[in-house]
Scaffold this motif. Structure first.
Motif, PDB file in Angstrom:
ATOM      1  N   THR A  37      -1.173   4.002  -3.644  1.00  0.00           N
ATOM      2  CA  THR A  37       0.284   4.058  -3.547  1.00  0.00           C
ATOM      3  C   THR A  37       0.861   5.173  -4.411  1.00  0.00           C
ATOM      4  O   THR A  37       1.894   5.757  -4.080  1.00  0.00           O
ATOM      5  N   THR A  81       2.490   0.073  -9.400  1.00  0.00           N
ATOM      6  CA  THR A  81       1.871  -0.097  -8.088  1.00  0.00           C
ATOM      7  C   THR A  81       0.691  -1.052  -8.147  1.00  0.00           C
ATOM      8  O   THR A  81       0.033  -1.193  -9.179  1.00  0.00           O
ATOM      9  N   TYR A 122       0.831  -1.206   0.000  1.00  0.00           N
ATOM     10  CA  TYR A 122       0.000   0.000   0.000  1.00  0.00           C
ATOM     11  C   TYR A 122       0.866   1.257   0.000  1.00  0.00           C
ATOM     12  O   TYR A 122       0.545   2.235  -0.660  1.00  0.00           O
ATOM     13  N   THR A 123       1.961   1.228   0.757  1.00  0.00           N
ATOM     14  CA  THR A 123       2.941   2.321   0.728  1.00  0.00           C
ATOM     15  C   THR A 123       4.285   1.752   0.304  1.00  0.00           C
ATOM     16  O   THR A 123       4.619   0.618   0.648  1.00  0.00           O
TER      17      THR A 123
END
Length: 356
Positions: A150, A145, A127-128
């Motif tokens: 993200t 991503t 997610y990050t």
């Protein structure tokens, strides 16, 4: 060689390798010469080196720690050595492109590809973005991503939301092979427990303490992590392995529900296979919190049930597994709209389009 060579990189954990494992066979089948740059002794070497058609190259690596350690003083020199080793390999191979799944081993490779004038693409599953991919993004052409959110953390011109890449082989699981491998049958529902390649102490302990309650209802396949086997625990209907590779697709085919950490690659594989999942993310005390965000995203979309690592006990684990199993049909229905195969095709097209 220069017209048909591609280099893959990524490692440190199995999660930083599995996407590459999904892509590599496609390029081998199309006649590309495939090379992999990883660490000398990392799990990536174990997973990749035995693949026909892939040449593995080990380099020096540092570990990008987020905490204070004397080793942090040595790592810049290891990374610099790795950059020079990777640069020599890339200049010799003259690949058209470098594709990275991330992990600390990938940083010197992506830096070296930039120095050698070879374009590179990074895939970020979580997610990050992780620290390694944050650094490597400065030297890459694109970063792909999995989660749309993200992109907010990355340079606009480089970030492309493309989704999850799932290995085709996972769809070829065979019940007969799984039953032969485990000794299980379909007379009872099967629970697959996965704590990641390094294992998960809290999950392992909860599962083993809860065996009397769990075995009354389920057969249990327990992937407990390297060095985490407990030979003293032997009960009918319970089987444990440190880690599996080729057998995973068969074990998933046999499994009715899954309890797992929430690494992005794994949870999207469960989603693609429509496996109801109980996610137990790594806590922020021992991670940067990426698994918590992954799990929250799946819970929000009603793909998964979540149990926080700090709340894991034998009692809470049994309760959560039972709730998951009782609601399994609803979870499967929620997953029906997910289409996993298009993403891999899109990634392959982008790789070819970006080739030097």
């Amino acid at each position: 060689m220069s017209q048909s060579t591609i280099v893959f990189t990524g490692g440190g954990t199995a999660g930083h390798v599995v996407v590459n494992l999904a892509l590599i066979p496609e390029f081998i089948n199309e006649g590309y010469e495939v090379h992999y740059i990883g660490s000398y002794e990392g799990i990536e070497r174990e997973l990749v080196e035995g693949i026909d058609g892939v040449t593995y190259h080990g380099i020096a690596t540092g570990k990008l720690r987020r905490y204070m350690s004397l080793e942090n003083m040595k790592d810049p020199f290891r990374i610099l050595k790795g950059v020079m080793q990777a640069r020599n390999i890339i200049k010799k191979l003259k690949p058209k492109i470098v594709f990275s799944k991330g992990g600390f081993v990938s940083v010197p490779v992506i830096m070296a590809s930039r120095m050698a004038g070879v374009p590179s693409i990074i895939h970020e599953s979580d997610y990050t973005p992780g620290l390694a991919n944050k650094i490597a993004t400065n030297f890459a052409k694109y970063i792909l991503t999995t989660f749309p959110e993200t992109n907010e953390h990355l340079p606009h011109k480089k970030a492309i939301n493309i989704g999850a890449i799932v290995r085709d082989e996972l769809f070829d699981g065979d019940l007969t092979r799984a039953e032969q491998f485990t000794g299980f049958t379909k007379d009872k529902p099967t629970l697959l427990v996965m704590g990641g390649s390094a294992g998960a102490k809290s999950i392992n302990e909860a599962v083993r303490e809860a065996l009397p309650d769990l075995l009354a209802k389920y057969q249990i396949i327990h992937l407990c992590g390297k060095g985490k086997l407990d030979e003293s625990v032997k009960q009918t209907g319970y089987i444990q392995f440190e880690y599996v590779t080729d057998e995973l697709k068969d074990l998933l085919a046999l499994s009715d529900v899954v309890a797992s950490r929430s690494g992005s690659n794994s949870i999207f594989e469960f989603l693609a296979l429509k496996k109801p999942m109980l996610l137990i993310p790594l806590s922020r005390q021992v991670s940067r919190g990426d698994q918590i965000l992954n799990a929250e995203s799946f819970k929000k979309r009603s793909y998964a049930q979540v149990l926080e690592d700090e709340e894991v006990t034998s009692e809470s684990f049994v309760k959560s597994v039972n709730e998951l199993y009782n609601n399994r049909d609803q979870y499967k229905q929620n997953m029906e709209t997910y289409q996993p195969l298009k993403t891999k095709d899109d990634v392959i097209k982008l790789i070819k389009k970006t080739m030097k």
